[in-house]
Every structure is written in C-alpha cells, then in structure tokens.
Design a protein around this motif. Structure first.
Motif, PDB file in Angstrom:
ATOM      1  N   PHE A 231      22.531  87.561  -9.774  1.00  0.00           N
ATOM      2  CA  PHE A 231      24.404  86.480  -9.321  1.00  0.00           C
ATOM      3  C   PHE A 231      25.247  86.691  -8.568  1.00  0.00           C
ATOM      4  N   GLN A 232      24.968  85.716  -7.423  1.00  0.00           N
ATOM      5  CA  GLN A 232      26.104  85.142  -6.323  1.00  0.00           C
ATOM      6  C   GLN A 232      26.265  84.033  -6.557  1.00  0.00           C
ATOM      7  N   LEU A 233      27.573  83.657  -7.071  1.00  0.00           N
ATOM      8  CA  LEU A 233      28.088  82.940  -7.549  1.00  0.00           C
ATOM      9  C   LEU A 233      29.329  82.081  -6.247  1.00  0.00           C
TER      10      LEU A 233
ATOM     11  N   THR B 283      15.960  98.098 -15.878  1.00  0.00           N
ATOM     12  CA  THR B 283      16.201  97.579 -14.442  1.00  0.00           C
ATOM     13  C   THR B 283      16.245  95.480 -14.726  1.00  0.00           C
ATOM     14  N   SER B 284      16.670  95.199 -13.825  1.00  0.00           N
ATOM     15  CA  SER B 284      16.730  93.878 -13.475  1.00  0.00           C
ATOM     16  C   SER B 284      16.419  93.138 -11.793  1.00  0.00           C
ATOM     17  N   THR B 285      16.185  92.323 -12.066  1.00  0.00           N
ATOM     18  CA  THR B 285      15.393  91.953 -10.871  1.00  0.00           C
ATOM     19  C   THR B 285      16.343  90.371 -10.101  1.00  0.00           C
ATOM     20  N   GLU B 286      17.012  90.175 -11.378  1.00  0.00           N
ATOM     21  CA  GLU B 286      17.832  88.817 -10.990  1.00  0.00           C
ATOM     22  C   GLU B 286      19.012  88.559 -10.600  1.00  0.00           C
TER      23      GLU B 286
ATOM     24  N   MET C  70      23.009  93.502 -18.730  1.00  0.00           N
ATOM     25  CA  MET C  70      21.820  92.756 -19.342  1.00  0.00           C
ATOM     26  C   MET C  70      21.823  92.825 -16.926  1.00  0.00           C
ATOM     27  N   PHE C  71      22.596  92.124 -16.079  1.00  0.00           N
ATOM     28  CA  PHE C  71      22.626  91.931 -15.113  1.00  0.00           C
ATOM     29  C   PHE C  71      22.094  92.568 -13.538  1.00  0.00           C
TER      30      PHE C  71
ATOM     31  N   ALA D 197      17.868  85.968 -18.818  1.00  0.00           N
ATOM     32  CA  ALA D 197      18.501  87.077 -18.736  1.00  0.00           C
ATOM     33  C   ALA D 197      19.528  87.723 -19.587  1.00  0.00           C
ATOM     34  N   TYR D 198      20.446  86.885 -20.322  1.00  0.00           N
ATOM     35  CA  TYR D 198      22.075  86.723 -21.112  1.00  0.00           C
ATOM     36  C   TYR D 198      21.539  88.114 -22.411  1.00  0.00           C
TER      37      TYR D 198
END
Length: 266
Positions: free
Chosen positions: A8-10, A3-6, A117-118, A174-175
């Motif tokens: 990315f909304q651009l 899991t990941s919590t970050e 990874m995201f 994060a990558y």
C-alpha cells in the motif's frame, strides 16, 4: 500466513483522507485499547511501528504527558507528512519494519496496530520488533479477526469481488489475513517472543451512510485507482443491500469489527 505481496503506497491526498475519515471511525477507537493492553507507562520509550498518520503514537504521547519518548515509524512518506502536521512534537521516522533503523534494545514498548497483515515478511517484522525491544520489554500487536468472523465485512467484500474481481477481494480482504488468533499467537512466538496475553474485542464503527462507509474503505486503499466509475457505483449500490441489516432508519450504518490483541515479552 507469514508473507504478503500487496503493498500500500498512498498519495498525500489519500493520506489526508485516511486521517480525516478512517482514523476517527476505526483507529482512534482501537488505539487506547492497544496502549492500555500493552501496559504503557509514563517515562517509557515507545515505538509505534507502521504508524500511518500516527494515532497510536499520539495516544501514547497523551498518556506520557511529556515524561517519555515516543517514536512513530512508517514506510510511507505521505502518512508521515500528515503525522508531522497533526503532532509535530512527536518524533516521526521513515523506515522499513523489515530493517528498523534503531539499535538493539532501544524501546521499552513496541506497538503495531492494524498493520502486521500488510508486511511482506511478517516473521521478519516481528523479529525486528523483538530486536529493538529492551530485555523484558513488551511487543504488542493488534489485527482484525478473520474475515469469515466479520458479520458486515464478509458480505461487503464478497459483493465487491463480484463487481470488481479477485483484486478487490485481495485488497479489501487483506485486512483480515492475520485474523486466526491461534496462528497469530504462534507467529509471535516463532519470532522469539513470549506471549503474555491475548484479548479479543468487538469494536463498532459508525458512518452517516453506507456510501460514506464504502468511500472510506475503497478510497483508503489502492482499489480506488483500479476500478472504473461504473464499477465503483455498482459497489456502492451492492453495499446498500449487503449492509441493510446494519443500517438505521435515517440511513446511518454501524459496522462491527472483531479484533485480536496479542502482547508478548522479549
């Protein structure tokens, strides 16, 4: 690793910068390798998951030459706006990889480049990729290797974290969180997929200057809006020193990037 919590909304401006800067130096180099590794053939239905501005889908469309079906899917509408502008003849869909908006067994090949990874739940995402793949179909993913295996990125991220704190390490690092190949293979298999092959490759990205590299890295992530101009300048100055071994006599910089490809069959 699951899991990941970050998230990315651009913005649209950032998505345009991503297409203009990040895609040519990184993703356009890797996309043909992923498409070839997955064995994409004319006439197939292919899904590009987390497509961003669509470089993998565009690479597939060029290979298909109108003989198949290509769909790019992304959660971020700004990315899709750019994708539609660049390649309007490809089908672009907004959607979440955790609940792909397609029936079971829709695609011959499902591809995911530099995005696994995201995902907040990577196991669920892979299960969804498996679900929409046809029986005997292929799911292929590409991720960067581990941060500690990256000769340029490791010192750059360490330096940035000294100036901008743990959040910089989280965002820029994060990558690389899926970069252990054995763990990645096990994760793919845990989704009910049979791994058919793996490949590791060292790519190289070239920039006119260290400052251009820093801008590409920082401004294609939310970090750019979370640091002050003073901190940003300290990161630029620190990068010039950290990346000196990769800098040429005219100031150009060549950044090595190890990546792993994993192909699996439903």
């Amino acid at each position: 690793m699951g899991t990941s919590t970050e998230t990315f909304q651009l913005s649209l401006a950032t998505a345009e910068m991503y297409e203009a800067k990040f895609v040519p130096v990184f993703f356009a180099d890797w996309a043909p390798h992923l498409v070839e590794f997955a064995g994409v053939a004319p006439g197939q239905a292919v899904l590009d998951v987390a497509c961003g501005t669509g470089i993998v889908a565009r690479t597939v469309a060029a290979r298909q030459a109108g003989s198949g079906r290509v769909v790019g899917l992304d959660l971020n509408e700004a990315m899709l706006t750019v994708a539609r502008r660049v390649r309007p003849d490809v089908t672009w869909r907004q959607g979440d990889v955790a609940a792909l908006p397609f029936p079971d067994a829709t695609f011959d090949v499902v591809l995911c480049q530099m995005a696994l990874m995201f995902f907040p739940d990577r196991s669920r995402a892979l299960r969804e990729m498996r679900r929409v793949a046809a029986p005997g179909g292929t799911v292929a993913v590409l991720v960067p290797g581990r941060l500690d295996a990256q000769p340029a990125y490791a010192p750059f991220v360490e330096m940035a974290a000294r100036h901008a704190g743990p959040e910089a390490a989280s965002l820029l690092g994060a990558y690389f969180v899926c970069g252990d190949l054995a763990e990645l293979t096990a994760l793919v298999e845990s989704a009910g997929l049979a791994v058919t092959g793996t490949r590791s490759r060292l790519g190289r990205a070239r920039f006119a200057s260290v400052d251009e590299f820093v801008a590409t890295e920082v401004e294609s992530t939310p970090l750019v809006s979370r640091i002050s101009p003073d901190v940003y300048e300290r990161i630029r100055a620190g990068a010039r020193e950290a990346l000196r071994p990769f800098t040429g006599s005219a100031g150009e910089v060549e950044i090595p990037l190890e990546g792993h490809l994993v192909a699996a069959r439903r």
